[in-house]
Design a protein around this motif. Structure first.
Motif, PDB file in Angstrom:
ATOM      1  N   GLY A  33       5.574  11.090  -6.767  1.00 37.50           N
ATOM      2  CA  GLY A  33       6.407   9.908  -5.611  1.00 37.50           C
ATOM      3  C   GLY A  33       7.188   9.130  -6.529  1.00 37.50           C
ATOM      4  O   GLY A  33       8.099   9.853  -7.939  1.00 37.50           O
ATOM      5  N   LYS A  34       7.977   8.250  -6.379  1.00 37.99           N
ATOM      6  CA  LYS A  34       8.670   7.654  -7.087  1.00 37.99           C
ATOM      7  C   LYS A  34       8.663   5.774  -6.929  1.00 37.99           C
ATOM      8  O   LYS A  34       8.373   5.418  -5.776  1.00 37.99           O
ATOM      9  CB  LYS A  34      10.306   8.468  -6.782  1.00 37.99           C
ATOM     10  CG  LYS A  34      10.681   8.027  -5.267  1.00 37.99           C
ATOM     11  CD  LYS A  34      12.074   8.476  -4.859  1.00 37.99           C
ATOM     12  CE  LYS A  34      12.834   8.856  -3.803  1.00 37.99           C
ATOM     13  NZ  LYS A  34      14.010   8.621  -3.717  1.00 37.99           N
ATOM     14  N   ILE A  91       6.099   9.777 -19.563  1.00 40.96           N
ATOM     15  CA  ILE A  91       4.722   8.651 -20.411  1.00 40.96           C
ATOM     16  C   ILE A  91       3.470   8.598 -19.495  1.00 40.96           C
ATOM     17  O   ILE A  91       4.040   8.901 -18.025  1.00 40.96           O
ATOM     18  CB  ILE A  91       5.464   7.261 -20.122  1.00 40.96           C
ATOM     19  CG1 ILE A  91       7.133   7.489 -21.228  1.00 40.96           C
ATOM     20  CG2 ILE A  91       4.909   6.248 -20.772  1.00 40.96           C
ATOM     21  CD1 ILE A  91       7.086   7.879 -22.263  1.00 40.96           C
ATOM     22  N   LYS A  92       3.153   8.868 -20.185  1.00 40.49           N
ATOM     23  CA  LYS A  92       0.925   9.061 -19.479  1.00 40.49           C
ATOM     24  C   LYS A  92       0.894   7.235 -19.631  1.00 40.49           C
ATOM     25  O   LYS A  92       1.185   6.529 -20.125  1.00 40.49           O
ATOM     26  CB  LYS A  92       0.786   9.357 -20.467  1.00 40.49           C
ATOM     27  CG  LYS A  92      -0.978   8.853 -20.067  1.00 40.49           C
ATOM     28  CD  LYS A  92      -2.266   9.811 -20.651  1.00 40.49           C
ATOM     29  CE  LYS A  92      -3.834  10.113 -20.408  1.00 40.49           C
ATOM     30  NZ  LYS A  92      -4.702  10.600 -20.817  1.00 40.49           N
ATOM     31  N   SER A  93       0.668   6.735 -17.501  1.00 43.81           N
ATOM     32  CA  SER A  93       0.147   6.506 -17.098  1.00 43.81           C
ATOM     33  C   SER A  93      -0.983   6.597 -17.125  1.00 43.81           C
ATOM     34  O   SER A  93      -1.598   6.893 -15.785  1.00 43.81           O
ATOM     35  CB  SER A  93       0.845   5.491 -16.001  1.00 43.81           C
ATOM     36  OG  SER A  93       2.408   4.844 -16.033  1.00 43.81           O
ATOM     37  N   LYS A  96       8.716  10.230 -15.385  1.00 43.94           N
ATOM     38  CA  LYS A  96      10.180  10.470 -16.713  1.00 43.94           C
ATOM     39  C   LYS A  96      10.979   9.055 -16.703  1.00 43.94           C
ATOM     40  O   LYS A  96      11.628   9.207 -15.603  1.00 43.94           O
ATOM     41  CB  LYS A  96      10.823  11.942 -15.512  1.00 43.94           C
ATOM     42  CG  LYS A  96      11.471  12.732 -16.531  1.00 43.94           C
ATOM     43  CD  LYS A  96      11.683  13.682 -15.487  1.00 43.94           C
ATOM     44  CE  LYS A  96      12.598  14.248 -15.895  1.00 43.94           C
ATOM     45  NZ  LYS A  96      13.183  15.263 -15.420  1.00 43.94           N
ATOM     46  N   ASP A  97      10.846   9.214 -17.815  1.00 39.52           N
ATOM     47  CA  ASP A  97      11.867   7.582 -18.207  1.00 39.52           C
ATOM     48  C   ASP A  97      13.539   8.285 -18.406  1.00 39.52           C
ATOM     49  O   ASP A  97      13.145   9.072 -18.210  1.00 39.52           O
ATOM     50  CB  ASP A  97      11.662   6.819 -18.988  1.00 39.52           C
ATOM     51  CG  ASP A  97      12.140   7.920 -20.654  1.00 39.52           C
ATOM     52  OD1 ASP A  97      11.806   8.889 -20.689  1.00 39.52           O
ATOM     53  OD2 ASP A  97      11.272   7.745 -21.727  1.00 39.52           O
ATOM     54  N   THR A 131      12.792   6.323 -10.145  1.00 42.13           N
ATOM     55  CA  THR A 131      12.609   7.050 -11.283  1.00 42.13           C
ATOM     56  C   THR A 131      11.421   7.696 -10.821  1.00 42.13           C
ATOM     57  O   THR A 131      10.439   7.234  -9.977  1.00 42.13           O
ATOM     58  CB  THR A 131      11.655   6.156 -12.681  1.00 42.13           C
ATOM     59  OG1 THR A 131      12.618   5.583 -13.158  1.00 42.13           O
ATOM     60  CG2 THR A 131      10.537   6.515 -13.587  1.00 42.13           C
ATOM     61  N   GLY A 132      11.063   9.453 -10.829  1.00 40.73           N
ATOM     62  CA  GLY A 132       9.511  10.180 -10.568  1.00 40.73           C
ATOM     63  C   GLY A 132       8.412   9.712 -11.134  1.00 40.73           C
ATOM     64  O   GLY A 132       7.772   8.997 -11.946  1.00 40.73           O
TER      65      GLY A 132
END
Length: 144
Positions: A55-56, A103-105, A96-97, A79-80
């Motif tokens: 997603g994004k 970055i882990k969420s 993906k910044d 942002t993906g």
């Protein structure tokens, strides 16, 4: 009667000037994906651990409120979101910044907000009122 209509018109126009953007301090930086909140951590994920794009971000906002779609209070539209290999998508995803880092969420719960915020409809309500008031004034002027 005309002064009352004019006062109402002026009131609606002037009140619309006070509707502005208000920034807020969110408790967490997050993204929403398919109705689930993912809280952004400071942990990086190695590119070899990244799976498919899932997603994004479809809307960015730093205003507290409720929004529909995949939104974020940290990352820009587009942002993906990606799978992390070996971790269920319901547990964590990678973002993906703008520097190309992942970055882990982590999952923070279901998004419980309404799909729409009442302030989102204010411009439409104002426009409809202005049309009705203008039509009324025009008809009154023609009938003189």
């Amino acid at each position: 009667m005309r002064p009352k209509i004019s006062l109402i018109f002026v009131f609606f126009i002037s009140s619309s000037l006070f509707v502005g953007v208000v920034s807020a301090d969110w408790a967490n930086m997050f993204v929403v994906n398919d109705g689930k909140i993912f809280v952004i951590s400071e942990e990086h994920v190695a590119p070899k651990q990244i799976g498919l794009k899932i997603g994004k971000v479809t809307k960015y906002s730093d205003r507290e409120g409720t929004y529909s779609g995949n939104f974020s209070n940290r990352y820009a539209k587009g942002t993906g979101y990606y799978e992390i290999i070996g971790i269920e998508v319901n547990e964590a995803i990678a973002i993906k910044d703008d520097k190309g880092l992942y970055i882990k969420s982590t999952y923070g719960g279901e998004y419980a907000g309404d799909r729409y915020n009442g302030i989102d409809f204010f411009p439409y309500v104002l426009a409809v009122l202005l049309v009705f008031i203008s039509g009324y004034l025009l008809r009154k002027k023609i009938n003189r």
